[in-house]
Design a protein around this motif. Structure first.
Motif, PDB file in Angstrom:
ATOM      1  N   UNK A  66       0.822  -1.204   0.000  1.00 57.14           N
ATOM      2  CA  UNK A  66       0.000   0.000   0.000  1.00 57.14           C
ATOM      3  C   UNK A  66       0.861   1.260   0.000  1.00 57.14           C
ATOM      4  N   UNK A  67       1.951   1.242   0.750  1.00 57.03           N
ATOM      5  CA  UNK A  67       2.845   2.400   0.794  1.00 57.03           C
ATOM      6  C   UNK A  67       3.446   2.669  -0.578  1.00 57.03           C
ATOM      7  N   UNK A  68       3.812   1.617  -1.286  1.00 57.41           N
ATOM      8  CA  UNK A  68       4.374   1.797  -2.625  1.00 57.41           C
ATOM      9  C   UNK A  68       3.321   2.295  -3.614  1.00 57.41           C
ATOM     10  N   UNK A  69       2.067   1.842  -3.431  1.00 57.09           N
ATOM     11  CA  UNK A  69       0.975   2.356  -4.269  1.00 57.09           C
ATOM     12  C   UNK A  69       0.757   3.849  -4.026  1.00 57.09           C
ATOM     13  N   UNK A  70       0.780   4.246  -2.760  1.00 62.53           N
ATOM     14  CA  UNK A  70       0.614   5.660  -2.416  1.00 62.53           C
ATOM     15  C   UNK A  70       1.714   6.503  -3.046  1.00 62.53           C
ATOM     16  N   UNK A 110       5.006  11.263  -3.026  1.00 62.42           N
ATOM     17  CA  UNK A 110       5.367  11.940  -1.786  1.00 62.42           C
ATOM     18  C   UNK A 110       6.643  11.381  -1.191  1.00 62.42           C
ATOM     19  N   UNK A 111       6.864  11.661   0.083  1.00 61.95           N
ATOM     20  CA  UNK A 111       8.017  11.163   0.823  1.00 61.95           C
ATOM     21  C   UNK A 111       7.614   9.867   1.522  1.00 61.95           C
ATOM     22  N   UNK A 112       8.397   8.798   1.328  1.00 60.76           N
ATOM     23  CA  UNK A 112       8.081   7.491   1.882  1.00 60.76           C
ATOM     24  C   UNK A 112       9.245   6.994   2.725  1.00 60.76           C
ATOM     25  N   UNK A 113       8.953   6.605   3.971  1.00 54.63           N
ATOM     26  CA  UNK A 113       9.966   6.022   4.850  1.00 54.63           C
ATOM     27  C   UNK A 113       9.377   4.769   5.479  1.00 54.63           C
ATOM     28  N   UNK A 114      10.107   3.660   5.393  1.00 52.97           N
ATOM     29  CA  UNK A 114       9.689   2.395   5.991  1.00 52.97           C
ATOM     30  C   UNK A 114      10.736   2.014   7.019  1.00 52.97           C
TER      31      UNK A 114
END
Length: 86
Positions: free
Chosen positions: A40-44, A50-54
């Motif tokens: 889901x984070x990768x889809x977003x 946007x900015x993505x941090x896992x």
């Protein structure tokens, strides 16, 4: 709304939102599947750029199976919109 709609489609697979909390600057979603949360984070990120941090965080130790249990935290921030740009 994008997250809620996407998770409703996954309800047949046992993926649900456990809870939602309003926090300063956004909403925290607690989801039943870590694996799907990463998808889901990768889809977003693909949809909204946007900015993505896992990040993974040690949660506890399973003594029966001698395994470490992790919690996954995902931060997604939408890019700031500057109204002064034309």
């Amino acid at each position: 709304q994008f997250i809620r709609n996407d998770i409703k489609k996954q309800a047949k697979k046992g993926i649900f939102i456990n809870s939602e909390k309003d926090v300063r600057g956004g909403i925290d979603f607690y989801i039943t599947s870590q694996r799907y949360m990463k998808v889901l984070a990768k889809k977003l990120n693909k949809q909204f750029k946007g900015e993505l941090k896992i990040s993974h965080q040690h949660f506890s130790q399973d003594t029966q199976r001698s395994r470490t249990i992790f919690r996954v935290n995902i931060l997604f921030r939408l890019p700031e919109i500057n109204s002064n740009q034309e």
